[in-house]
Design a protein around this motif. Sequence first.
Motif, PDB file in Angstrom:
ATOM      1  N   THR A  31     -13.978  -1.152 -17.247  1.00  0.00           N
ATOM      2  CA  THR A  31     -14.762  -0.549 -16.187  1.00  0.00           C
ATOM      3  C   THR A  31     -13.806  -0.110 -15.067  1.00  0.00           C
ATOM      4  O   THR A  31     -12.595  -0.281 -15.189  1.00  0.00           O
ATOM      5  CB  THR A  31     -15.778  -1.569 -15.622  1.00  0.00           C
ATOM      6  N   THR A  32     -14.348   0.423 -14.006  1.00  0.00           N
ATOM      7  CA  THR A  32     -13.542   0.692 -12.820  1.00  0.00           C
ATOM      8  C   THR A  32     -14.270   0.096 -11.620  1.00  0.00           C
ATOM      9  O   THR A  32     -15.183   0.702 -11.068  1.00  0.00           O
ATOM     10  CB  THR A  32     -13.283   2.197 -12.603  1.00  0.00           C
ATOM     11  N   TRP A  33     -13.892  -1.115 -11.263  1.00  0.00           N
ATOM     12  CA  TRP A  33     -14.473  -1.840 -10.145  1.00  0.00           C
ATOM     13  C   TRP A  33     -14.205  -1.065  -8.865  1.00  0.00           C
ATOM     14  O   TRP A  33     -13.057  -0.717  -8.581  1.00  0.00           O
ATOM     15  CB  TRP A  33     -13.873  -3.247 -10.082  1.00  0.00           C
ATOM     16  N   ARG A  34     -15.264  -0.760  -8.119  1.00  0.00           N
ATOM     17  CA  ARG A  34     -15.184  -0.012  -6.862  1.00  0.00           C
ATOM     18  C   ARG A  34     -14.468   1.322  -7.039  1.00  0.00           C
ATOM     19  O   ARG A  34     -13.915   1.875  -6.093  1.00  0.00           O
ATOM     20  CB  ARG A  34     -14.496  -0.845  -5.772  1.00  0.00           C
ATOM     21  N   GLY A  35     -14.442   1.836  -8.259  1.00  0.00           N
ATOM     22  CA  GLY A  35     -13.803   3.116  -8.519  1.00  0.00           C
ATOM     23  C   GLY A  35     -12.278   3.065  -8.519  1.00  0.00           C
ATOM     24  O   GLY A  35     -11.620   4.096  -8.533  1.00  0.00           O
ATOM     25  N   ILE A  36     -11.717   1.875  -8.514  1.00  0.00           N
ATOM     26  CA  ILE A  36     -10.260   1.695  -8.464  1.00  0.00           C
ATOM     27  C   ILE A  36      -9.704   1.692  -9.884  1.00  0.00           C
ATOM     28  O   ILE A  36     -10.260   1.063 -10.776  1.00  0.00           O
ATOM     29  CB  ILE A  36      -9.892   0.378  -7.758  1.00  0.00           C
ATOM     30  N   ARG A  37      -8.575   2.397 -10.062  1.00  0.00           N
ATOM     31  CA  ARG A  37      -7.958   2.489 -11.387  1.00  0.00           C
ATOM     32  C   ARG A  37      -6.506   2.008 -11.346  1.00  0.00           C
ATOM     33  O   ARG A  37      -5.760   2.341 -10.437  1.00  0.00           O
ATOM     34  CB  ARG A  37      -7.978   3.909 -11.896  1.00  0.00           C
TER      35      ARG A  37
ATOM     36  N   PRO B 141       0.795  -1.230   0.000  1.00  0.00           N
ATOM     37  CA  PRO B 141       0.000   0.000   0.000  1.00  0.00           C
ATOM     38  C   PRO B 141       0.828   1.281   0.000  1.00  0.00           C
ATOM     39  O   PRO B 141       0.420   2.272  -0.610  1.00  0.00           O
ATOM     40  CB  PRO B 141      -0.859  -0.111   1.263  1.00  0.00           C
ATOM     41  N   GLU B 142       1.982   1.276   0.654  1.00  0.00           N
ATOM     42  CA  GLU B 142       2.784   2.495   0.711  1.00  0.00           C
ATOM     43  C   GLU B 142       3.289   2.917  -0.667  1.00  0.00           C
ATOM     44  O   GLU B 142       3.453   4.106  -0.931  1.00  0.00           O
ATOM     45  CB  GLU B 142       3.954   2.350   1.705  1.00  0.00           C
ATOM     46  N   GLN B 143       3.504   1.945  -1.566  1.00  0.00           N
ATOM     47  CA  GLN B 143       3.909   2.270  -2.941  1.00  0.00           C
ATOM     48  C   GLN B 143       2.738   2.201  -3.927  1.00  0.00           C
ATOM     49  O   GLN B 143       2.927   2.441  -5.115  1.00  0.00           O
ATOM     50  CB  GLN B 143       4.998   1.295  -3.428  1.00  0.00           C
ATOM     51  N   LYS B 144       1.562   1.841  -3.405  1.00  0.00           N
ATOM     52  CA  LYS B 144       0.395   1.597  -4.268  1.00  0.00           C
ATOM     53  C   LYS B 144       0.780   0.625  -5.387  1.00  0.00           C
ATOM     54  O   LYS B 144       0.488   0.835  -6.561  1.00  0.00           O
ATOM     55  CB  LYS B 144      -0.165   2.895  -4.843  1.00  0.00           C
ATOM     56  N   LEU B 145       1.430  -0.470  -4.998  1.00  0.00           N
ATOM     57  CA  LEU B 145       2.002  -1.420  -5.948  1.00  0.00           C
ATOM     58  C   LEU B 145       1.516  -2.832  -5.677  1.00  0.00           C
ATOM     59  O   LEU B 145       1.578  -3.312  -4.545  1.00  0.00           O
ATOM     60  CB  LEU B 145       3.530  -1.390  -5.858  1.00  0.00           C
ATOM     61  N   ILE B 146       1.059  -3.470  -6.733  1.00  0.00           N
ATOM     62  CA  ILE B 146       0.762  -4.902  -6.704  1.00  0.00           C
ATOM     63  C   ILE B 146       1.891  -5.601  -7.446  1.00  0.00           C
ATOM     64  O   ILE B 146       2.258  -5.197  -8.554  1.00  0.00           O
ATOM     65  CB  ILE B 146      -0.598  -5.201  -7.352  1.00  0.00           C
ATOM     66  N   VAL B 147       2.443  -6.640  -6.826  1.00  0.00           N
ATOM     67  CA  VAL B 147       3.446  -7.480  -7.470  1.00  0.00           C
ATOM     68  C   VAL B 147       2.845  -8.872  -7.559  1.00  0.00           C
ATOM     69  O   VAL B 147       2.545  -9.489  -6.538  1.00  0.00           O
ATOM     70  CB  VAL B 147       4.771  -7.514  -6.689  1.00  0.00           C
ATOM     71  N   THR B 148       2.646  -9.326  -8.780  1.00  0.00           N
ATOM     72  CA  THR B 148       2.100 -10.656  -8.987  1.00  0.00           C
ATOM     73  C   THR B 148       3.136 -11.486  -9.718  1.00  0.00           C
ATOM     74  O   THR B 148       3.747 -11.023 -10.682  1.00  0.00           O
ATOM     75  CB  THR B 148       0.740 -10.610  -9.713  1.00  0.00           C
ATOM     76  N   GLN B 149       3.359 -12.701  -9.214  1.00  0.00           N
ATOM     77  CA  GLN B 149       4.432 -13.533  -9.742  1.00  0.00           C
ATOM     78  C   GLN B 149       3.923 -14.937 -10.034  1.00  0.00           C
ATOM     79  O   GLN B 149       3.244 -15.548  -9.214  1.00  0.00           O
ATOM     80  CB  GLN B 149       5.577 -13.602  -8.730  1.00  0.00           C
ATOM     81  N   LEU B 150       4.304 -15.415 -11.214  1.00  0.00           N
ATOM     82  CA  LEU B 150       3.989 -16.768 -11.634  1.00  0.00           C
ATOM     83  C   LEU B 150       5.239 -17.315 -12.312  1.00  0.00           C
ATOM     84  O   LEU B 150       5.697 -16.756 -13.312  1.00  0.00           O
ATOM     85  CB  LEU B 150       2.798 -16.759 -12.607  1.00  0.00           C
ATOM     86  N   SER B 151       5.797 -18.385 -11.735  1.00  0.00           N
ATOM     87  CA  SER B 151       7.015 -18.944 -12.322  1.00  0.00           C
ATOM     88  C   SER B 151       7.079 -20.441 -12.082  1.00  0.00           C
ATOM     89  O   SER B 151       6.380 -20.974 -11.230  1.00  0.00           O
ATOM     90  CB  SER B 151       8.258 -18.261 -11.741  1.00  0.00           C
TER      91      SER B 151
ATOM     92  N   GLY C 278     -12.078   3.697  -4.713  1.00  0.00           N
ATOM     93  CA  GLY C 278     -11.652   4.947  -5.312  1.00  0.00           C
ATOM     94  C   GLY C 278     -10.142   5.111  -5.385  1.00  0.00           C
ATOM     95  O   GLY C 278      -9.658   6.157  -5.809  1.00  0.00           O
ATOM     96  N   GLY C 279      -9.400   4.092  -4.990  1.00  0.00           N
ATOM     97  CA  GLY C 279      -7.942   4.165  -4.993  1.00  0.00           C
ATOM     98  C   GLY C 279      -7.343   3.892  -6.361  1.00  0.00           C
ATOM     99  O   GLY C 279      -8.039   3.786  -7.374  1.00  0.00           O
ATOM    100  N   SER C 280      -6.030   3.778  -6.365  1.00  0.00           N
ATOM    101  CA  SER C 280      -5.318   3.474  -7.598  1.00  0.00           C
ATOM    102  C   SER C 280      -4.133   2.574  -7.267  1.00  0.00           C
ATOM    103  O   SER C 280      -3.744   2.445  -6.102  1.00  0.00           O
ATOM    104  CB  SER C 280      -4.837   4.756  -8.276  1.00  0.00           C
ATOM    105  N   PHE C 281      -3.589   1.958  -8.297  1.00  0.00           N
ATOM    106  CA  PHE C 281      -2.445   1.080  -8.101  1.00  0.00           C
ATOM    107  C   PHE C 281      -1.632   0.985  -9.385  1.00  0.00           C
ATOM    108  O   PHE C 281      -2.099   1.312 -10.466  1.00  0.00           O
ATOM    109  CB  PHE C 281      -2.893  -0.320  -7.659  1.00  0.00           C
ATOM    110  N   LYS C 282      -0.400   0.521  -9.213  1.00  0.00           N
ATOM    111  CA  LYS C 282       0.485   0.126 -10.304  1.00  0.00           C
ATOM    112  C   LYS C 282       0.684  -1.377 -10.140  1.00  0.00           C
ATOM    113  O   LYS C 282       0.515  -1.907  -9.037  1.00  0.00           O
ATOM    114  CB  LYS C 282       1.843   0.820 -10.199  1.00  0.00           C
ATOM    115  N   ILE C 283       1.080  -2.043 -11.225  1.00  0.00           N
ATOM    116  CA  ILE C 283       1.258  -3.489 -11.127  1.00  0.00           C
ATOM    117  C   ILE C 283       2.542  -3.937 -11.818  1.00  0.00           C
ATOM    118  O   ILE C 283       2.884  -3.440 -12.893  1.00  0.00           O
ATOM    119  CB  ILE C 283       0.033  -4.249 -11.697  1.00  0.00           C
ATOM    120  N   LEU C 284       3.233  -4.855 -11.150  1.00  0.00           N
ATOM    121  CA  LEU C 284       4.363  -5.559 -11.732  1.00  0.00           C
ATOM    122  C   LEU C 284       3.910  -6.987 -11.964  1.00  0.00           C
ATOM    123  O   LEU C 284       3.573  -7.697 -11.010  1.00  0.00           O
ATOM    124  CB  LEU C 284       5.574  -5.534 -10.800  1.00  0.00           C
ATOM    125  N   VAL C 285       3.852  -7.383 -13.226  1.00  0.00           N
ATOM    126  CA  VAL C 285       3.458  -8.739 -13.603  1.00  0.00           C
ATOM    127  C   VAL C 285       4.754  -9.487 -13.912  1.00  0.00           C
ATOM    128  O   VAL C 285       5.331  -9.336 -14.991  1.00  0.00           O
ATOM    129  CB  VAL C 285       2.519  -8.724 -14.827  1.00  0.00           C
TER     130      VAL C 285
END
Length: 150
Positions: free
Chosen positions: A102-108, A14-24, A49-56
């Motif tokens: 769309t924007t689920w729960r206002g999240i982008r 949450p502090e970086q607003k970052l999702i890291v998802t890993q599949l290996s 209403g929040g936002s995030f970045k993602i590392l796939v």
Amino acid sequence: MNTETTTARTDWYPEQKLIVTQLSGDVDQADIEQWEQSLHQALAQIEDGGSFKILVDLWGFKAVDLPTHKRYREIIPLTLASYGWKVGYVDLFEEAAAMTFTTWRGIRCMGAAHAHQDATKIEKYESLFGRDTERFFTDPRLAEEWILQL
């Protein structure tokens, strides 16, 4: 799932607003289901209403069969479409014409970095689809550095 050789997880920072998802590793259908569930659990932690970045991070990923590959291939584009994000490479697939955004729960989703070991594919994706808010890498560490600066 062979936990010694397979990773299927997602974390929310949450502090970086970052999702890291890993599949290996050598991934089967059960791994895909676990990975998708972890992705949705991480997304559920984001405030309305929040936002995030993602590392796939798919570095080292190999589907054990074609049905597994087909199932994995749709998860990121369809999931991110629910957060207003169109993955750059999605237009390579016929299914893209039917996608809705769309924007689920206002999240982008505000940005994405993708990491994979297939240099030929990644270089092509970066040249065709790389942009200020989405990049493609063969080195997961470089992908993480980039997305954290976004």
